[in-house]
Design an enzyme around this catalytic site. Structure first.
Site, PDB file in Angstrom:
ATOM      1  N   ASP A 206       8.079  32.499  86.963  1.00  0.00           N
ATOM      2  CA  ASP A 206       8.691  33.453  87.695  1.00  0.00           C
ATOM      3  C   ASP A 206       7.282  34.313  87.189  1.00  0.00           C
ATOM      4  O   ASP A 206       6.812  35.237  86.850  1.00  0.00           O
ATOM      5  CB  ASP A 206       9.763  33.884  87.082  1.00  0.00           C
ATOM      6  N   LYS A 208       4.227  36.797  88.157  1.00  0.00           N
ATOM      7  CA  LYS A 208       4.026  37.766  89.125  1.00  0.00           C
ATOM      8  C   LYS A 208       3.188  38.750  88.545  1.00  0.00           C
ATOM      9  O   LYS A 208       3.305  38.740  87.007  1.00  0.00           O
ATOM     10  CB  LYS A 208       4.889  38.132  89.989  1.00  0.00           C
ATOM     11  N   ASN A 211       5.734  40.907  86.038  1.00  0.00           N
ATOM     12  CA  ASN A 211       6.428  40.317  84.380  1.00  0.00           C
ATOM     13  C   ASN A 211       4.856  39.639  83.491  1.00  0.00           C
ATOM     14  O   ASN A 211       4.951  38.882  82.808  1.00  0.00           O
ATOM     15  CB  ASN A 211       6.829  38.982  84.832  1.00  0.00           C
TER      16      ASN A 211
END
Length: 400
Positions: A206, A208, A211
């Site tokens: 995840d 991106k 994050n």
């Protein structure tokens, strides 16, 4: 509850049990209902005036607990009684995040609170445990540190390192794109964090801008590990359909199984967005976006340097077996690319390279006029019985 005032108790109870709102940005998908922690809370993305004398804020007049009695050596059990709440940082479908201060050390942390009724009701406890497990075993300069994990009858708590610099998404919204030197610096730190995860057979899945958070000096930290997958060796694949809409890799969309190479594709997407201000195949129509990710041609603006273009082409290769870093050498293959030819990886790891942009912590976040004390939920166990999530509690050895 350390307050003897009943009305104050009710107000605090109501405050810490507000219904959460679902963020609209960076929508995530999963084979289960919305996965925990990936759509919700960047635990450290807040601007706050760190020069404020937080410890001078007046506390409640009526307290049944002497704060001086709390001693670090005596903390065999950690709970909300050890913290006061200074501000709310974020909220999402499964919980919220607060800036808290540990009473005896006056040190600030980000407290992520997850509601058991929403997690266990949708069979999402494994996502919460994934984050807790990955972070409890992580000790890396570019991965956010987990200090404590504990639970009450109704909630799960993660006490995380507080990074006041905000996430990269916030900086991209303000600045549109980064100069290549700055993007390269962030990329190096993120690459080392992913390398550490891969060496421990963990894929992040995840990556991106939301994050990736910045500490007070401007260094990167990966955060939000709810979609991480443990136990993925070089020749192993997982077939979960998960991630954020604009950041899905081709092999995830095709449901053909994915491995560590998925993180290198996402690293390419992140670099592309830092350099250009948008993701490679973005389209407002979801079906068009998915088609572009699977079949579209990669277009790179002319202002991007030749070395950066070459790296993007290698990382954004649709076939994971042909992708840069997709082989058994993993991160080492990427680090040898000519884009990084002037990088001293040892100095990057040791934080001996100054961040290209110093953090300026602003004064636009409202602090509670009085610290909030958490409602004691011990009596709830007698009413509802044991509702504990096994394997959750954690105290980092550095805090003992």
């Amino acid at each position: 509850d350390i307050s003897n005032n009943n009305s104050e108790k009710q107000n605090l109870s109501k405050f810490f049990n507000n219904d959460m709102q679902t963020p609209k940005n960076n929508e995530n998908i999963n084979d289960k209902p919305q996965p925990i922690l990936n759509q919700t809370l960047n635990t450290t993305n807040i601007n706050i005036n760190m020069n404020m004398n937080i410890t001078s804020i007046n506390v409640f007049n009526q307290m049944s607990l002497s704060l001086n009695l709390i001693n670090e050596e005596e903390e065999k059990e950690i709970s909300t009684k050890n913290f006061i709440c200074l501000a709310q940082l974020g909220r999402g479908s499964f919980g919220e995040v607060y800036l808290v201060q540990k009473i005896n050390t006056k040190k600030n942390y980000a407290m992520k609170i997850l509601r058991k009724e929403r997690i266990m009701g949708q069979n999402l406890s494994r996502y919460a445990l994934a984050e807790r497990n990955v972070l409890s075993l992580s000790n890396h300069p570019f991965i956010v540190k987990l200090n404590y994990a504990f639970q009450s009858m109704t909630k799960l708590f993660l006490i995380l390192e507080y990074c006041p610099g905000g996430d990269l998404a916030k900086h991209l919204r303000m600045e549109k794109k980064f100069e290549e030197k700055r993007a390269k610096f962030y990329l190096c730190e993120i690459l080392l964090a992913l390398e550490d995860l891969h060496k421990r057979n963990i894929i992040f899945r995840d990556l991106k801008p939301d994050n990736v958070v910045l500490d007070s000096e401007g260094h990167c930290k990966l955060t939000d590990f709810g979609l991480s997958k443990e136990g993925i060796d070089n020749d192993q694949y997982t077939k979960s359909f998960c991630g954020s809409i604009a950041y899905l890799a081709p092999e995830v969309l095709k449901k053909q199984g994915h491995n560590k190479a998925v993180d290198w594709y996402l690293l390419g997407v992140l670099l592309y967005e830092m350099l250009t201000g948008e993701t490679p195949y973005y389209d407002k129509n979801r079906n068009n976006l998915f088609y572009n990710i699977e079949h579209g041609n990669l277009t790179i603006p002319n202002f991007v340097s030749d070395n950066a273009k070459s790296l993007l082409i290698g990382l954004l290769q649709k076939d994971p077996k042909k992708r840069l870093g997709g082989g058994i050498r993993d991160a080492e293959e990427i680090k040898e690319h000519k884009f990084f030819e002037d990088v001293d990886w040892k100095k990057i790891y040791e934080k001996k390279i100054l961040p290209p942009k110093a953090m300026k912590v602003s004064n636009n976040m409202f602090l509670f006029s009085k610290p909030k004390y958490f409602v004691d939920e011990k009596n709830l166990e007698e009413i509802f019985g044991d509702n504990s999530l096994k394997g959750w509690t954690f105290i980092n050895k550095d805090n003992r």
